[in-house]
Motif scaffolding. Structure first.
Motif, PDB file in Angstrom:
ATOM      1  N   TYR A 157     -86.029  64.791  32.720  1.00 48.58           N
ATOM      2  CA  TYR A 157     -87.081  64.733  31.711  1.00 48.58           C
ATOM      3  C   TYR A 157     -88.492  64.920  32.269  1.00 48.58           C
ATOM      4  O   TYR A 157     -89.420  65.157  31.499  1.00 48.58           O
ATOM      5  CB  TYR A 157     -87.033  63.379  30.986  1.00 48.58           C
ATOM      6  N   ALA A 158     -88.669  64.802  33.571  1.00 48.78           N
ATOM      7  CA  ALA A 158     -90.031  64.833  34.120  1.00 48.78           C
ATOM      8  C   ALA A 158     -90.050  65.470  35.498  1.00 48.78           C
ATOM      9  O   ALA A 158     -89.121  65.283  36.294  1.00 48.78           O
ATOM     10  CB  ALA A 158     -90.590  63.411  34.195  1.00 48.78           C
ATOM     11  N   PRO A 182     -90.784  54.154  33.206  1.00 47.21           N
ATOM     12  CA  PRO A 182     -89.635  54.532  34.050  1.00 47.21           C
ATOM     13  C   PRO A 182     -89.939  55.714  34.972  1.00 47.21           C
ATOM     14  O   PRO A 182     -89.426  55.771  36.099  1.00 47.21           O
ATOM     15  CB  PRO A 182     -88.551  54.897  33.030  1.00 47.21           C
ATOM     16  N   ILE A 183     -90.769  56.643  34.508  1.00 49.61           N
ATOM     17  CA  ILE A 183     -91.138  57.792  35.341  1.00 49.61           C
ATOM     18  C   ILE A 183     -91.994  57.328  36.509  1.00 49.61           C
ATOM     19  O   ILE A 183     -91.779  57.727  37.665  1.00 49.61           O
ATOM     20  CB  ILE A 183     -91.890  58.846  34.505  1.00 49.61           C
ATOM     21  N   LEU A 184     -92.971  56.471  36.231  1.00 46.49           N
ATOM     22  CA  LEU A 184     -93.823  55.937  37.294  1.00 46.49           C
ATOM     23  C   LEU A 184     -92.995  55.193  38.340  1.00 46.49           C
ATOM     24  O   LEU A 184     -93.221  55.341  39.545  1.00 46.49           O
ATOM     25  CB  LEU A 184     -94.873  54.990  36.696  1.00 46.49           C
ATOM     26  N   ASP A 185     -92.040  54.384  37.887  1.00 46.02           N
ATOM     27  CA  ASP A 185     -91.209  53.604  38.809  1.00 46.02           C
ATOM     28  C   ASP A 185     -90.348  54.522  39.681  1.00 46.02           C
ATOM     29  O   ASP A 185     -90.204  54.284  40.886  1.00 46.02           O
ATOM     30  CB  ASP A 185     -90.313  52.645  38.017  1.00 46.02           C
ATOM     31  N   PHE A 186     -89.806  55.561  39.082  1.00 49.76           N
ATOM     32  CA  PHE A 186     -88.956  56.493  39.831  1.00 49.76           C
ATOM     33  C   PHE A 186     -89.779  57.238  40.871  1.00 49.76           C
ATOM     34  O   PHE A 186     -89.372  57.349  42.040  1.00 49.76           O
ATOM     35  CB  PHE A 186     -88.290  57.471  38.862  1.00 49.76           C
ATOM     36  N   TRP A 187     -90.919  57.768  40.478  1.00 54.01           N
ATOM     37  CA  TRP A 187     -91.747  58.537  41.401  1.00 54.01           C
ATOM     38  C   TRP A 187     -92.297  57.680  42.541  1.00 54.01           C
ATOM     39  O   TRP A 187     -92.481  58.155  43.657  1.00 54.01           O
ATOM     40  CB  TRP A 187     -92.900  59.206  40.640  1.00 54.01           C
ATOM     41  N   LYS A 188     -92.543  56.414  42.239  1.00 52.32           N
ATOM     42  CA  LYS A 188     -93.071  55.518  43.269  1.00 52.32           C
ATOM     43  C   LYS A 188     -92.110  55.409  44.450  1.00 52.32           C
ATOM     44  O   LYS A 188     -92.524  55.296  45.612  1.00 52.32           O
ATOM     45  CB  LYS A 188     -93.322  54.136  42.671  1.00 52.32           C
TER      46      LYS A 188
END
Length: 462
Positions: A271-272, A422-428
């Motif tokens: 999704y991102a 959730p996107i921020l957490d994954f990318w972190k």
């Protein structure tokens, strides 16, 4: 607004105040919209700036000398961390018994809590009406946004809080509302039966431009998608409100945000995507950074109107050109036409261009002049262009008049953070960030994101 009011600007020597707020306030003054403004108090902490020096800064900001306008202003040296400074401001405001207070926080977000606490405490002894205007970013993640909202609730009522998003003040964004709800031919096709997908883009050809201290801690997803682009999505996708007022409009927007499909952490790559332009570390003199300068996200709204229609949101820096736009792409004409034409007609499009100029385009298919009935049609556009009225002027007037329709409510801000968290957490936790060339359209991963769905990125001017 018939009542007298006072404007207090925190961060009165900053770029926002000088480049946006003072020119807008002066424009309203020249249009006789500030007749009931008793005083404008500007604060700043530079030790070498006094009232005389401040007026020079103000003159440079509005690009003219106007003694009658300057007479509205007081300048106060102000350290946001010192309690005695607020006591001095309290004493100044105690001379105004009837005026409404408008407090504008044009300061870094790290100062918001301190200002809100100190203002809230001394305002307890004031009977005056008050409003507080808070710039973005409103928090850095869901938790910090919730925490800030909880603090605000202690000292201010929700109807006194103006969380500003200047994109909502732009003429073309407001005309999305006008085009849909003033024209039955558009509202009738504004759904999954006719629309294939929607693209919302904020593309820039420049880099960080002196905002490194802020930007490298934030990145493209927080800087643009979490606030500006998700707000635009909510306006594009909302149901018609029963009444044109701030409550009903914002009620419909939050329904959209609550209907967005949750992105599970393990599904984030579907999704991102993100990217960083080549040379970012060199340009900004960094040894290392995992901050994205490009982000693209695919969202789905799970309701009857939009089920199955993807919304593609993207933003980036150092790209091929500047373009901020919303492009509504309609479904293709049924395939039977391929049997009688040499080629298929293109999809019809409604395009809203927000920057660098205002433009609305309707692109549809017609038989070419002099062509046969069965020759390939050509794309024909009808354009609306209008004056580029400064968004902050619209929003500032709404603040004065007490209209919150174009401002973000507590539940909206928290839900928008919940969507991207959730996107921020994954990318972190992911050290790998794609690199894209300066002057390109972004990372190849962004092209793959949309091409997997059989679609491509669109641009209003080719």
């Amino acid at each position: 607004m018939n009542n007298k009011f006072i404007i207090v600007i925190f961060g009165g020597l900053g770029d926002l105040a000088q480049n946006k707020l003072y020119p807008v306030i002066y424009s309203l003054y020249k249009k006789y919209r500030l007749l009931n403004c008793t005083k404008i108090i500007s604060t700043g902490r530079r030790p070498n700036v006094d009232k005389e020096e401040f007026l020079k800064i103000l003159e440079k900001s509005i690009k003219t000398h106007d003694d009658s306008f300057f007479s509205l202003f007081d300048f106060v040296k102000f350290d946001l961390e010192k309690e005695e400074e607020y006591n001095h401001l309290k004493n100044m405001l105690s001379n105004f018994k009837e005026e409404e207070f408008i407090f504008y926080l044009a300061t870094p977000p790290t100062t918001f809590e301190t200002i809100i606490k100190n203002l809230g405490e001394f305002l307890k002894s004031f009977p005056n009406k008050r409003k507080i205007v808070i710039e973005k970013p409103f928090g850095y993640n869901l938790y910090s946004a919730q925490k800030l909202n909880q603090l605000i609730k202690i000292y201010f009522k929700e109807e006194e809080v103006y969380r500003i998003d200047h994109f909502l003040g732009k003429e073309t964004v407001q005309n999305i509302f006008g085009l849909r709800f003033s024209n039955i031919i558009f509202e009738g096709i504004w759904n999954r039966n006719f629309i294939d997908h929607i693209q919302i883009s904020a593309l820039e050809d420049i880099g960080v431009e002196g905002r490194l201290g802020y930007y490298d801690k934030v990145g493209a997803l927080r800087d643009m998608i979490q606030n500006h682009l998700i707000q635009i999505l909510s306006i594009v996708a909302m149901e018609p409100p029963c009444c044109i007022n701030e409550k009903e409009i914002r009620d419909e927007k939050i329904k959209v945000l609550k209907s967005i499909r949750e992105i599970k952490r393990e599904d984030v790559p579907l999704y991102a995507v993100r990217g960083q332009y080549e040379g970012y570390l060199i340009d900004e003199n960094l040894s290392q950074s995992n901050t994205e300068t490009y982000a693209a996200v695919k969202l789905f709204i799970e309701n009857l109107r939009w089920d199955g229609v993807p919304f593609y949101l993207r933003t980036g820096k150092k790209l091929k050109r500047k373009e901020t736009s919303i492009i509504i792409v309609f479904k293709k004409i049924p395939g039977l036409f391929s049997k009688i034409l040499d080629c298929m007609p293109q999809e019809d499009i409604i395009g809203f261009k927000i920057a660098p100029e205002n433009k609305i385009i309707l692109s549809f298919q017609l038989r070419p002049l002099g062509g046969s009935m069965l020759s390939c049609p050509v794309s024909t556009s009808m354009e609306w262009t209008g004056p580029n009225i400064e968004a902050y002027e619209t929003l500032f007037m709404d603040i004065i008049e007490g209209d919150q329709s174009l401002f973000i409510r507590k539940d909206e801000i928290e839900k928008s953070w919940e969507i991207v968290q959730p996107i921020l957490d994954f990318w972190k936790d992911d050290p790998n960030i794609p690199i894209y060339p300066q002057g390109s359209w972004g990372p190849k991963e962004a092209e793959e994101l949309i091409r997997r769905d059989g679609r491509e990125w669109r641009y209003i001017d080719g």
